[in-house]
Write a protein that holds these residues in place. Structure first.
Motif, PDB file in Angstrom:
ATOM      1  N   ILE A  72      34.047  39.016  28.039  1.00 20.69           N
ATOM      2  CA  ILE A  72      34.310  37.570  27.999  1.00 20.69           C
ATOM      3  C   ILE A  72      35.407  37.204  28.995  1.00 20.69           C
ATOM      4  O   ILE A  72      35.303  36.189  29.695  1.00 20.69           O
ATOM      5  N   ASP A  73      36.452  38.043  29.077  1.00 25.34           N
ATOM      6  CA  ASP A  73      37.509  37.786  30.054  1.00 25.34           C
ATOM      7  C   ASP A  73      36.956  37.826  31.478  1.00 25.34           C
ATOM      8  O   ASP A  73      37.309  36.991  32.315  1.00 25.34           O
ATOM      9  N   GLY A  74      36.081  38.798  31.760  1.00 20.53           N
ATOM     10  CA  GLY A  74      35.450  38.872  33.079  1.00 20.53           C
ATOM     11  C   GLY A  74      34.587  37.658  33.359  1.00 20.53           C
ATOM     12  O   GLY A  74      34.600  37.114  34.471  1.00 20.53           O
ATOM     13  N   LEU A  75      33.853  37.222  32.356  1.00 15.91           N
ATOM     14  CA  LEU A  75      33.023  36.029  32.501  1.00 15.91           C
ATOM     15  C   LEU A  75      33.898  34.798  32.754  1.00 15.91           C
ATOM     16  O   LEU A  75      33.581  33.966  33.614  1.00 15.91           O
ATOM     17  N   ASP A  76      35.002  34.711  32.023  1.00  9.75           N
ATOM     18  CA  ASP A  76      35.932  33.596  32.203  1.00  9.75           C
ATOM     19  C   ASP A  76      36.481  33.591  33.628  1.00  9.75           C
ATOM     20  O   ASP A  76      36.570  32.532  34.270  1.00  9.75           O
ATOM     21  N   HIS A  77      36.794  34.764  34.167  1.00 10.18           N
ATOM     22  CA  HIS A  77      37.288  34.865  35.539  1.00 10.18           C
ATOM     23  C   HIS A  77      36.218  34.387  36.526  1.00 10.18           C
ATOM     24  O   HIS A  77      36.517  33.631  37.457  1.00 10.18           O
ATOM     25  N   HIS A  78      34.962  34.831  36.315  1.00 13.19           N
ATOM     26  CA  HIS A  78      33.871  34.419  37.207  1.00 13.19           C
ATOM     27  C   HIS A  78      33.634  32.915  37.137  1.00 13.19           C
ATOM     28  O   HIS A  78      33.345  32.270  38.160  1.00 13.19           O
ATOM     29  N   ASP A 126      35.949  30.676  36.483  1.00  9.84           N
ATOM     30  CA  ASP A 126      37.064  30.068  37.224  1.00  9.84           C
ATOM     31  C   ASP A 126      36.820  30.140  38.731  1.00  9.84           C
ATOM     32  O   ASP A 126      37.057  29.171  39.459  1.00  9.84           O
ATOM     33  N   VAL A 127      36.346  31.282  39.223  1.00  8.67           N
ATOM     34  CA  VAL A 127      36.068  31.447  40.650  1.00  8.67           C
ATOM     35  C   VAL A 127      34.958  30.492  41.075  1.00  8.67           C
ATOM     36  O   VAL A 127      35.056  29.813  42.109  1.00  8.67           O
TER      37      VAL A 127
END
Length: 193
Positions: free
Chosen positions: A172-178, A180-181
């Motif tokens: 989920i954190d990785g998805l949140d980062h993607h 944001d990008v």
């Protein structure tokens, strides 16, 4: 419309199949010794499948609500409502039966001795009482071993769940980062446009 109808039929078939599988497990449960470790795993598996069944029944409810007002005949809508009500009732009955099984397992672990100890001691000499004491202690040791095995399985399951939660959190954190990008990229494109 066709995909909604296909979704209903597919979900209905999967739900019916799962319901029949649980029925078979309930029948199998009656033939198992109540205190065996297999019986405890079997009950746990039933609990998981009944939870999945309840989720599938909720999905059917959603699909039924979505199909209201669509080009489905009144007869078909009535059949779907009947199927949904039958499956919901069956899922509730299975959940109730499982709760009864759960309470019967607790009763097995917590029930008092079948016979009152005093009635077992009457008529025994000292050697008989010592033998009875050893037998009772052995039974208690076996019960504690079963309890220890169950606690270890619960601990193992908790560790696996913790690991899965950690993995899901990282995903989920990785998805949140993607996101944001991607959001930053979309803003740059809108500014340039």
């Amino acid at each position: 419309m066709a995909s909604l109808c296909d979704s209903w039929i597919r979900e209905q078939n999967e739900t019916l199949k799962l319901s029949e599988e649980i029925d078979g497990m309930i029948l199998e449960r009656s033939s198992l010794a109540e205190t065996s470790s297999y019986a405890l795993r079997h009950a746990s598996s039933m609990r998981r499948k009944i939870t999945i069944l309840a989720t599938r029944v909720q999905t059917l409810k959603y699909l039924l609500a979505e199909s209201q007002g669509k080009s489905i005949s009144g007869k078909e809508m009535s059949r779907r409502k009947g199927t949904f009500e039958n499956l919901r009732s069956k899922a509730n009955q299975m959940a109730s039966a499982l709760d009864m099984l759960k309470f019967s397992n607790i009763d097995i672990l917590l029930r008092p001795e079948k016979d009152d100890i005093m009635s077992r001691v009457i008529g025994l000499d000292n050697q008989g009482i010592v033998g009875l004491h050893r037998q009772v202690m052995k039974e208690h040791d076996e019960a504690l071993d079963m309890l220890e095995e169950t606690v270890m399985r619960v601990k193992h399951n908790a560790l696996v769940m913790n690991e899965q939660i950690g993995l899901q959190t990282r995903l989920i954190d990785g998805l949140d980062h993607h996101v944001d990008v991607s959001d930053s990229g979309v803003r740059v494109i809108h500014i340039r446009a």
